[in-house]
Design a protein around this motif. Structure first.
Motif, PDB file in Angstrom:
ATOM      1  N   THR A  58       5.226 -15.160   2.135  1.00 27.02           N
ATOM      2  CA  THR A  58       4.802 -14.486   3.363  1.00 27.02           C
ATOM      3  C   THR A  58       4.143 -15.492   4.314  1.00 27.02           C
ATOM      4  O   THR A  58       4.419 -15.506   5.513  1.00 27.02           O
ATOM      5  CB  THR A  58       3.799 -13.361   3.032  1.00 27.02           C
ATOM      6  OG1 THR A  58       4.240 -12.699   1.868  1.00 27.02           O
ATOM      7  CG2 THR A  58       3.705 -12.377   4.157  1.00 27.02           C
ATOM      8  N   THR A 113       6.528  -7.209  -0.282  1.00 23.98           N
ATOM      9  CA  THR A 113       5.278  -6.639  -0.772  1.00 23.98           C
ATOM     10  C   THR A 113       5.543  -5.502  -1.746  1.00 23.98           C
ATOM     11  O   THR A 113       4.917  -5.406  -2.802  1.00 23.98           O
ATOM     12  CB  THR A 113       4.437  -6.117   0.404  1.00 23.98           C
ATOM     13  OG1 THR A 113       4.525  -7.057   1.471  1.00 23.98           O
ATOM     14  CG2 THR A 113       3.010  -5.933   0.005  1.00 23.98           C
ATOM     15  N   MET A 138       0.128  -5.284   5.092  1.00 25.59           N
ATOM     16  CA  MET A 138       1.466  -5.821   4.844  1.00 25.59           C
ATOM     17  C   MET A 138       2.016  -6.653   5.985  1.00 25.59           C
ATOM     18  O   MET A 138       2.764  -7.576   5.753  1.00 25.59           O
ATOM     19  CB  MET A 138       2.428  -4.667   4.576  1.00 25.59           C
ATOM     20  CG  MET A 138       2.269  -4.059   3.224  1.00 25.59           C
ATOM     21  SD  MET A 138       3.811  -3.305   2.769  1.00 25.59           S
ATOM     22  CE  MET A 138       3.379  -1.617   2.689  1.00 25.59           C
TER      23      MET A 138
END
Lengths: 294, 304
Positions: free
Chosen positions: A223, A280, B116
């Protein structure tokens, strides 16, 4: 975990939550929704609102070789930088965890790189890896023309990967070390008494207990490789030479703010959001169940 | 451990020392390059001993990139984000953990989801909101017809317009709008024994009194950890400040570094560039060294 004791004045509770709700609505949910709207519409050049185009923007992006180029580059970047930084961090953490003399100093120093801003370390590495002056320039003195990140795409990619990994080795190191130190000493001692040597203990005791950390860092590093890479790319290569380091976030920035193609940039953002959410969810749903816990 | 492992110990020392060198070399190279004049810094191979132009390079970098005001901006920005995060996260977690009200779970999940998606991936629309911060509310008023209602009753048309570009609020607020700190506090608040709450209530303390006099003093460690992490994180932000600050008066030190990159074909003033890099990286390095304990603790507990 549920609490039994709580306060009765529920309206105070809501009042306390309101600032956060207003903030995330304004700066998170609205923009995220807006991105979806933009990705489905096209802004008219002379104003006059957006016209609905459905999935045309996405179709256009998926047909664009330049977009696939940025996807491929981001994948290469994520893969190499994650493997490099996690591998090195794990090795260093395992050795520091042996707690020989001096390990205290190593523990302190190896965290420093993570405190440095990506653009600052990018400028430092731009100099370190510059072909005509700097730390690495002697390479070109010995073999002329061997190294030039300004002209050679591969060299440019190598330099951004090295700069990024240098920072994230420090980060991964913190997590690996804290996980290693969380392993009860008794486990290692029991294995040692059973005649297991250092390598055997590492392989059969420590590494299996580290798998949650490995997967956690894997997701975080990937990420971060999407987002924290922006500063490094912008300062070191500006996406060049010839788009050889144009990663996905850099392309979004470039198309949206330099090319003023909001719809295209929004559609690219949506794809990237989907990708990161998928990662995720994968971490929470799939991987967490399979790894060993204490 | 129990056994003697001379070979392994040697390997350990060698590997760690190489790792140490790799961690420290970029800092050293930057410092050395910042101490040479234009000619010396461009020598091949690069001189490995410091030269005598350190202070004058620092001074040049300071004035060229106008670093004084930029560093002040960076401090306000990073300090604002840290303070905002610490405060907002604490009160939100307080609301979620210690109260029972309708929609509590929904709020919890709404905040959780923000974990997120980092700012970088939704940068374009967030920028649009910052440029016109009441746009969401204006649209809601228009779409729901509330605006027409207000207009017919009050006789004035609400026209909310307020841009956050080139302001500290525009720099700070979008970065505060994530969930990182909230979860740190939530996990901590959940470990506070029920008895403590009961005792406070027994003594006649209301929720606000309990929050200020019991919870906040207990969370001192969390505040330090979170503030350290958030300060560093905000100081090191690049893309957001780059977009929001179009006027140099509000630029941060990190975005200003771009001014110092030597142009291709121009004078390769690497000594000045490295001096600027050194100035920009020093504050965070000082924070990391001084707050190491909180930094490590904050890293590990905010991410998990």
């Amino acid at each position: 975990m549920e609490r039994r004791a709580s306060f009765r004045h529920w309206w105070i509770g809501i009042a306390f939550a309101v600032p956060q709700i207003v903030l995330i609505f304004t700066f998170f949910y609205w923009p995220a929704g807006q991105a979806v709207y933009w990705s489905m519409t096209l802004q008219q050049p002379w104003g006059g609102g957006n016209i609905w185009v459905g999935f045309d923007n996405f179709r256009q992006i998926f047909a664009d070789a330049l977009y696939w180029n940025s996807v491929a580059l981001s994948t290469v970047f994520a893969l190499f930088s994650t493997v490099l930084s996690m591998g090195l961090a794990l090795m260093l953490a395992v050795f520091v965890d042996r707690e020989l003399t001096g390990s205290k100093i190593y523990r302190v120093v190896m965290i420093w790189p993570y405190g440095i801003a990506a653009p600052a370390l990018a400028l430092a590495f731009r100099f370190i890896m510059a072909p005509e002056a700097g730390f690495l320039s002697f390479v070109n003195r010995l073999w002329p023309g061997l190294w030039d990140p300004g002209l050679d795409g591969t060299d440019a990619m190598i330099s951004v990967i090295v700069a990024f990994s240098w920072k994230y080795v420090g980060y991964d190191f913190v997590f690996f070390l804290s996980a290693l130190q969380g392993i009860p000493k008794a486990l290692k001692e029991a294995a040692a008494l059973d005649g297991a040597g250092w390598l055997r203990r590492l392989w059969d005791v420590q590494l299996p207990l580290l798998t949650p950390t490995v997967f956690f860092l894997l997701v975080i590093d990937i990420t971060e490789s999407f987002q924290d890479s922006f500063g490094i790319v912008d300062i070191m290569t500006s996406g060049g030479p010839a788009r050889a380091t144009e990663l996905m976030v850099y392309k979004i920035y470039f198309d949206g703010f330099k090319g003023l193609d909001y719809s295209g940039a929004a559609a690219q953002s949506i794809i990237l959001m989907g990708l990161i959410v998928a990662l995720t969810v994968l971490q929470f749903r799939f991987i967490e169940r399979r790894v060993h816990y204490k | 451990m129990i056994e003697r492992t001379p070979i392994l110990n040697t390997i350990t020392h060698v590997v760690l020392f190489v790792g140490f060198l790799a961690s420290i070399t970029p800092f050293v190279v930057v410092a050395i390059a910042a101490s040479h004049d234009l000619v010396a810094v461009n020598l091949v191979p690069m001189p490995m001993l410091p030269g005598g132009h350190f202070w004058e390079n620092l001074h040049t970098a300071w004035t060229t990139a106008d670093l004084g005001p930029k560093l002040v901006n960076s401090f306000i920005f990073a300090g604002g984000v840290a303070a905002g995060k610490v405060l907002i996260s604490a009160i939100t977690a307080f609301a979620i953990v210690f109260f029972r009200f309708p929609g509590r779970q929904a709020i919890f999940w709404a905040i959780f989801i923000t974990l997120m998606l980092p700012l970088e991936v939704r940068i374009v629309p967030t920028y649009a909101v910052a440029a016109d911060v009441f746009e969401p509310y204006r649209t809601i008023l228009d779409v729901t017809g509330l605006n027409g209602l207000i207009e017919s009753i009050a006789g004035v048309r609400l026209d909310l317009k307020f841009g956050l570009l080139n302001s500290y609020a525009g720099l700070i607020l979008p970065l505060v709008a994530t969930a990182t700190g909230t979860f740190l506090y939530r996990q901590f608040f959940l470990t506070i024994p029920d008895e403590l709450v009961e005792a406070a209530k027994m003594d006649g303390a209301g929720p606000i009194r309990f929050f200020v006099d019991v919870l906040l003093p207990l969370s001192r460690n969390n505040v330090a950890a979170l503030a350290t992490i958030m300060f560093l994180w905000a100081w090191n932000q690049y893309l957001w400040p780059l977009l929001v600050t179009t006027e140099p008066s509000h630029a941060t030190a990190v975005t200003e570094l771009k001014q110092l990159i030597p142009n291709v074909g121009g004078i390769p003033e690497w000594n000045i560039a490295m001096a600027g890099t050194l100035i920009v990286m020093t504050p965070t390095l000082v924070v990391v060294v001084a707050m190491q304990r909180w930094f490590v603790r904050g890293l590990i507990s905010t991410e998990k």
